[in-house]
Write a protein that holds these residues in place. Structure first.
Motif, PDB file in Angstrom:
ATOM      1  N   LYS A   1     -11.312   6.579   2.048  1.00 59.73           N
ATOM      2  CA  LYS A   1     -12.753   6.568   2.203  1.00 59.73           C
ATOM      3  C   LYS A   1     -13.324   7.698   1.408  1.00 59.73           C
ATOM      4  N   ASP A   2     -12.589   8.567   0.807  1.00 58.88           N
ATOM      5  CA  ASP A   2     -13.304   9.367  -0.243  1.00 58.88           C
ATOM      6  C   ASP A   2     -12.852   9.162  -1.508  1.00 58.88           C
ATOM      7  N   GLY A   3     -12.554   7.854  -1.561  1.00 59.49           N
ATOM      8  CA  GLY A   3     -12.014   7.307  -3.237  1.00 59.49           C
ATOM      9  C   GLY A   3     -10.829   7.853  -3.763  1.00 59.49           C
ATOM     10  N   VAL A   4      -9.753   8.314  -2.900  1.00 59.82           N
ATOM     11  CA  VAL A   4      -8.628   8.844  -3.533  1.00 59.82           C
ATOM     12  C   VAL A   4      -7.665   7.724  -3.433  1.00 59.82           C
ATOM     13  N   PRO A   5      -7.168   7.540  -4.756  1.00 56.41           N
ATOM     14  CA  PRO A   5      -5.991   6.176  -4.783  1.00 56.41           C
ATOM     15  C   PRO A   5      -4.844   6.238  -3.904  1.00 56.41           C
ATOM     16  N   PHE A   6      -4.282   5.240  -3.380  1.00 54.36           N
ATOM     17  CA  PHE A   6      -3.051   5.246  -2.775  1.00 54.36           C
ATOM     18  C   PHE A   6      -2.260   4.000  -3.102  1.00 54.36           C
ATOM     19  N   GLY A   7      -0.974   4.074  -3.115  1.00 57.13           N
ATOM     20  CA  GLY A   7      -0.021   3.082  -3.526  1.00 57.13           C
ATOM     21  C   GLY A   7       0.742   2.309  -2.431  1.00 57.13           C
ATOM     22  N   ILE A   8       1.441   1.354  -3.214  1.00 63.68           N
ATOM     23  CA  ILE A   8       2.466   0.633  -2.326  1.00 63.68           C
ATOM     24  C   ILE A   8       3.569   0.533  -2.944  1.00 63.68           C
ATOM     25  N   CYS A   9       4.670   0.715  -2.280  1.00 64.02           N
ATOM     26  CA  CYS A   9       6.128   0.749  -2.896  1.00 64.02           C
ATOM     27  C   CYS A   9       6.712  -0.394  -2.675  1.00 64.02           C
ATOM     28  N   PHE A  10       7.572  -1.130  -3.757  1.00 68.08           N
ATOM     29  CA  PHE A  10       8.423  -2.228  -3.454  1.00 68.08           C
ATOM     30  C   PHE A  10       9.779  -1.741  -3.642  1.00 68.08           C
TER      31      PHE A  10
ATOM     32  N   LEU B   1      15.875 -11.025   1.977  1.00 68.52           N
ATOM     33  CA  LEU B   1      14.474 -10.418   1.289  1.00 68.52           C
ATOM     34  C   LEU B   1      14.574 -10.267   0.008  1.00 68.52           C
ATOM     35  N   ASP B   2      13.419 -10.261  -0.815  1.00 64.28           N
ATOM     36  CA  ASP B   2      13.424  -9.896  -2.075  1.00 64.28           C
ATOM     37  C   ASP B   2      13.152  -8.560  -2.243  1.00 64.28           C
ATOM     38  N   ALA B   3      12.369  -7.881  -1.488  1.00 61.24           N
ATOM     39  CA  ALA B   3      11.789  -6.512  -1.530  1.00 61.24           C
ATOM     40  C   ALA B   3      11.480  -6.082  -0.028  1.00 61.24           C
ATOM     41  N   ILE B   4      11.540  -4.789   0.098  1.00 61.28           N
ATOM     42  CA  ILE B   4      10.852  -4.282   1.322  1.00 61.28           C
ATOM     43  C   ILE B   4       9.674  -3.481   0.553  1.00 61.28           C
ATOM     44  N   ILE B   5       8.615  -3.561   1.529  1.00 60.26           N
ATOM     45  CA  ILE B   5       7.421  -3.063   0.952  1.00 60.26           C
ATOM     46  C   ILE B   5       6.953  -2.119   1.834  1.00 60.26           C
TER      47      ILE B   5
ATOM     48  N   LYS C   1      13.016  -8.480 -10.562  1.00 57.70           N
ATOM     49  CA  LYS C   1      12.429  -9.040  -9.444  1.00 57.70           C
ATOM     50  C   LYS C   1      11.354  -8.052  -8.989  1.00 57.70           C
ATOM     51  N   LEU C   2      11.610  -6.772  -8.877  1.00 51.19           N
ATOM     52  CA  LEU C   2      10.639  -5.814  -8.411  1.00 51.19           C
ATOM     53  C   LEU C   2       9.457  -5.733  -9.290  1.00 51.19           C
ATOM     54  N   ILE C   3       9.902  -5.665 -10.642  1.00 47.22           N
ATOM     55  CA  ILE C   3       8.777  -5.675 -11.731  1.00 47.22           C
ATOM     56  C   ILE C   3       7.925  -6.682 -11.468  1.00 47.22           C
ATOM     57  N   GLU C   4       8.284  -7.985 -11.424  1.00 42.46           N
ATOM     58  CA  GLU C   4       7.747  -9.328 -11.224  1.00 42.46           C
ATOM     59  C   GLU C   4       6.899  -9.385 -10.018  1.00 42.46           C
ATOM     60  N   ILE C   5       7.297  -8.800  -8.784  1.00 42.70           N
ATOM     61  CA  ILE C   5       6.638  -8.896  -7.499  1.00 42.70           C
ATOM     62  C   ILE C   5       5.451  -7.754  -7.617  1.00 42.70           C
TER      63      ILE C   5
ATOM     64  N   ALA D   1      15.857   6.230  -3.564  1.00 41.14           N
ATOM     65  CA  ALA D   1      16.488   6.893  -4.579  1.00 41.14           C
ATOM     66  C   ALA D   1      17.833   7.586  -4.328  1.00 41.14           C
ATOM     67  N   ILE D   2      17.676   8.362  -2.933  1.00 39.87           N
ATOM     68  CA  ILE D   2      18.928   8.766  -2.419  1.00 39.87           C
ATOM     69  C   ILE D   2      20.186   7.685  -2.271  1.00 39.87           C
ATOM     70  N   GLY D   3      19.572   6.432  -1.909  1.00 39.94           N
ATOM     71  CA  GLY D   3      20.705   5.159  -1.849  1.00 39.94           C
ATOM     72  C   GLY D   3      20.949   4.751  -3.049  1.00 39.94           C
ATOM     73  N   GLY D   4      20.405   5.072  -4.200  1.00 40.19           N
ATOM     74  CA  GLY D   4      20.579   4.512  -5.472  1.00 40.19           C
ATOM     75  C   GLY D   4      19.941   3.135  -5.570  1.00 40.19           C
ATOM     76  N   TYR D   5      18.943   2.765  -4.970  1.00 41.31           N
ATOM     77  CA  TYR D   5      18.167   1.365  -4.799  1.00 41.31           C
ATOM     78  C   TYR D   5      16.934   1.637  -5.851  1.00 41.31           C
ATOM     79  N   PRO D   6      16.665   0.498  -6.455  1.00 40.18           N
ATOM     80  CA  PRO D   6      15.377   0.383  -7.478  1.00 40.18           C
ATOM     81  C   PRO D   6      13.987   0.389  -6.646  1.00 40.18           C
ATOM     82  N   GLY D   7      13.291   0.967  -7.090  1.00 37.05           N
ATOM     83  CA  GLY D   7      11.760   0.881  -6.355  1.00 37.05           C
ATOM     84  C   GLY D   7      10.624   1.176  -7.338  1.00 37.05           C
ATOM     85  N   ILE D   8       9.495   0.567  -7.126  1.00 38.78           N
ATOM     86  CA  ILE D   8       8.398   0.528  -7.966  1.00 38.78           C
ATOM     87  C   ILE D   8       7.205   0.706  -7.075  1.00 38.78           C
ATOM     88  N   SER D   9       6.248   1.563  -7.317  1.00 42.02           N
ATOM     89  CA  SER D   9       5.140   1.999  -6.885  1.00 42.02           C
ATOM     90  C   SER D   9       3.830   1.583  -7.621  1.00 42.02           C
ATOM     91  N   VAL D  10       2.882   0.908  -7.166  1.00 38.82           N
ATOM     92  CA  VAL D  10       1.522   0.538  -7.872  1.00 38.82           C
ATOM     93  C   VAL D  10       0.378   0.629  -6.902  1.00 38.82           C
TER      94      VAL D  10
END
Length: 115
Positions: free
Chosen positions: A77-86, A47-51, A95-99, A62-71
């Motif tokens: 339904k109320d217009g509140v944004p939510f994200g996804i984490c790679f 795997l390149d990433a877990i989503i 690679k995570l930034i690219e994904i 973070a606890i395991g010292g692994y990188p992550g990025i949320s976008v």
């Protein structure tokens, strides 16, 4: 006796490295779990990433010292944004930034906030 929140607390803390036997054991346990868990899954399945939805997984990474990025990933339904984490293995930040960038470009989901 050390007074609560007094300068003595800071002096005492400064004299330590923050790691005792309990902390060392906890770090060793985390390293073992990471090697036998997250690392193993990523490598075995090539795997390149877990989503994951939201950003709560970033704490686990973070606890395991692994990188992550949320976008941004959408709006409820109320217009509140939510994200996804790679998340990925150590050293996979490019690679995570690219994904994440590819996801953002493909979905074009982010809307600038109204002022």
């Amino acid at each position: 006796m050390i007074k609560e929140y007094g300068q003595e607390v800071f002096i005492f803390a400064e004299a330590t490295n923050g790691f005792g036997p309990k902390e060392e054991k906890a770090l060793a346990t985390l390293a073992e779990w990471s090697k036998d868990g997250f690392d193993k899954v990523m490598v075995e399945h090539k795997l390149d990433a877990i989503i994951t939805p939201g950003s709560s997984f970033s704490t686990v990474l973070a606890i395991g010292g692994y990188p992550g990025i949320s976008v941004p990933a959408g709006y409820d339904k109320d217009g509140v944004p939510f994200g996804i984490c790679f998340g990925g293995l150590k050293g996979t930040e490019p690679k995570l930034i690219e994904i994440a960038y590819g996801f953002e470009q493909a979905t074009q989901i982010r809307k600038p906030p109204t002022l």
